[in-house]
Design an enzyme around this catalytic site. Structure first.
Site, PDB file in Angstrom:
ATOM      1  N   HIS A   1       0.841  -1.202   0.000  1.00 30.03           N
ATOM      2  CA  HIS A   1       0.000   0.000   0.000  1.00 30.03           C
ATOM      3  C   HIS A   1       0.869   1.242   0.000  1.00 30.03           C
ATOM      4  O   HIS A   1       2.080   1.163   0.140  1.00 30.03           O
ATOM      5  CB  HIS A   1      -1.012   0.003   1.145  1.00 30.03           C
ATOM      6  CG  HIS A   1      -0.447   0.103   2.522  1.00 30.03           C
ATOM      7  ND1 HIS A   1       0.330  -0.875   3.095  1.00 30.03           N
ATOM      8  CD2 HIS A   1      -0.568   1.083   3.471  1.00 30.03           C
ATOM      9  CE1 HIS A   1       0.660  -0.508   4.332  1.00 30.03           C
ATOM     10  NE2 HIS A   1       0.145   0.679   4.587  1.00 30.03           N
TER      11      HIS A   1
ATOM     12  N   HIS B   1      -7.561  -0.519   5.716  1.00 34.80           N
ATOM     13  CA  HIS B   1      -6.516   0.406   6.180  1.00 34.80           C
ATOM     14  C   HIS B   1      -6.355   1.514   5.141  1.00 34.80           C
ATOM     15  O   HIS B   1      -6.414   2.699   5.460  1.00 34.80           O
ATOM     16  CB  HIS B   1      -5.231  -0.392   6.386  1.00 34.80           C
ATOM     17  CG  HIS B   1      -4.038   0.403   6.801  1.00 34.80           C
ATOM     18  ND1 HIS B   1      -3.942   1.000   8.024  1.00 34.80           N
ATOM     19  CD2 HIS B   1      -2.880   0.687   6.153  1.00 34.80           C
ATOM     20  CE1 HIS B   1      -2.765   1.623   8.102  1.00 34.80           C
ATOM     21  NE2 HIS B   1      -2.109   1.452   6.987  1.00 34.80           N
TER      22      HIS B   1
ATOM     23  N   ASP C   1      -0.522  -4.022   6.673  1.00 28.10           N
ATOM     24  CA  ASP C   1      -1.358  -3.333   7.659  1.00 28.10           C
ATOM     25  C   ASP C   1      -2.833  -3.702   7.519  1.00 28.10           C
ATOM     26  O   ASP C   1      -3.721  -2.938   7.906  1.00 28.10           O
ATOM     27  CB  ASP C   1      -1.175  -1.809   7.540  1.00 28.10           C
ATOM     28  CG  ASP C   1       0.258  -1.385   7.831  1.00 28.10           C
ATOM     29  OD1 ASP C   1       1.077  -2.234   8.210  1.00 28.10           O
ATOM     30  OD2 ASP C   1       0.566  -0.186   7.666  1.00 28.10           O
TER      31      ASP C   1
HETATM   32 FE    FE Z   1       2.382   0.808   8.114  1.00 31.65          FE
HETATM   33 ZN    ZN Z   2      -0.013   1.747   6.476  1.00 31.79          ZN
END
Ligand code: FE
Ligand code: ZN
Length: 255
Positions: A56, A114, A133
């Site tokens: 990400h 997230h 995450d």
């Molecule tokens: Fe992180």
């Molecule tokens: Zn993150």
């Protein structure tokens, strides 16, 4: 024989992972918080790096990409949906795409919550899932972009993987996650045992990742929101799984 796995501590509490196929000498990096410890880990083993797989767009997961690309010539792979906020991608992927590392295939899973573009990588033959995450050791990432319903669906996707899967997550948050878990399920013996084990590992300065998915199923309150005992423990008996997850996530935000 499967992929070799190396866990690399980066920045304050981030983790990056190297996977390596000994038969072909091919390697991949999952996330690049910073370059120096990752380049050192490659040099120490004499490994070359062909690919960087990005989960990400947060800077603590991509901050080292440019320097590692410059040093290794690795190709960068990330979510098509986040192309505009990731480093330049050589390959943009969506759920269901596969990533070859030597002789092994990894599967791309879309696990929003997230961030909305967050992806995970599952290598079934080696039993590895790189979740960053999304699903974390003892917890899950904060919901910066997705709703609780979106994250709950992502966690269900990961919970469906085989129990012996090693969950390779993005941060050393395990102890505080488990302390919170104990406020939800104070009488869960598997949780108490894990807290003791994780405390001992941290006292020795060891990483508490990767973790076994079966252990997450037994101790991680965010995966356990569907259980009647957990619902009852927080006064939500009979309520929908995603609403119970939302309440647990809200309590963690205040913990
Ligand atoms: Fe992180
Ligand atoms: Zn993150």
């Amino acid at each position: 024989m499967g992929l070799e796995l190396v866990t690399i501590a980066c920045l304050q509490d981030n983790y990056a992972y190297l996977i390596h196929d000994a038969a072909t000498g091919e390697g991949a990096l999952i996330d690049a918080p910073e370059a120096a410890p990752i380049l050192a880990a490659l040099a120490a083993r004499g490994w070359r790096l062909q690919q960087i797989l990005v989960t990400h767009h947060h800077s603590d997961h991509i901050g080292g990409v440019a320097e590692i690309v410059a040093a290794t010539g690795a190709r960068v792979l990330g979510a098509a949906a986040d192309r505009h906020r990731l480093p330049p991608l050589d390959r943009a992927v969506v759920e269901g795409d596969t990533v070859a590392v030597g002789g092994e295939l990894g599967h791309v899973l879309h696990v929003p919550g997230h961030t909305m573009g967050h992806i995970a990588f599952h290598f079934p033959a080696s039993g590895l899932a790189f979740t960053a995450d999304s699903l974390m050791a003892g917890g899950c990432g904060r919901l910066f972009e997705g709703s609780p319903q979106v994250m709950w669906a992502s966690l269900q996707k990961l919970a469906a993987l085989p129990g012996e899967t090693l969950v390779c997550s993005g941060h050393e948050y395990t102890m505080s996650n488990l302390r919170f878990a104990a406020t939800i399920e104070p009488d869960n013996p598997a949780l108490q045992a894990r807290i003791a084990r994780v405390g001992a590992a941290r006292a020795r300065g060891e990483a508490t990742v990767p973790s076994l998915l079966s252990e997450e199923m037994a101790t991680n309150p965010f995966l356990r929101a569907r259980l009647p005992a957990v619902k009852a423990a927080i006064g939500m008996a009979g309520q929908a799984d995603d609403l119970v997850f939302a309440e647990i996530r809200e309590r963690k935000n205040r913990f």
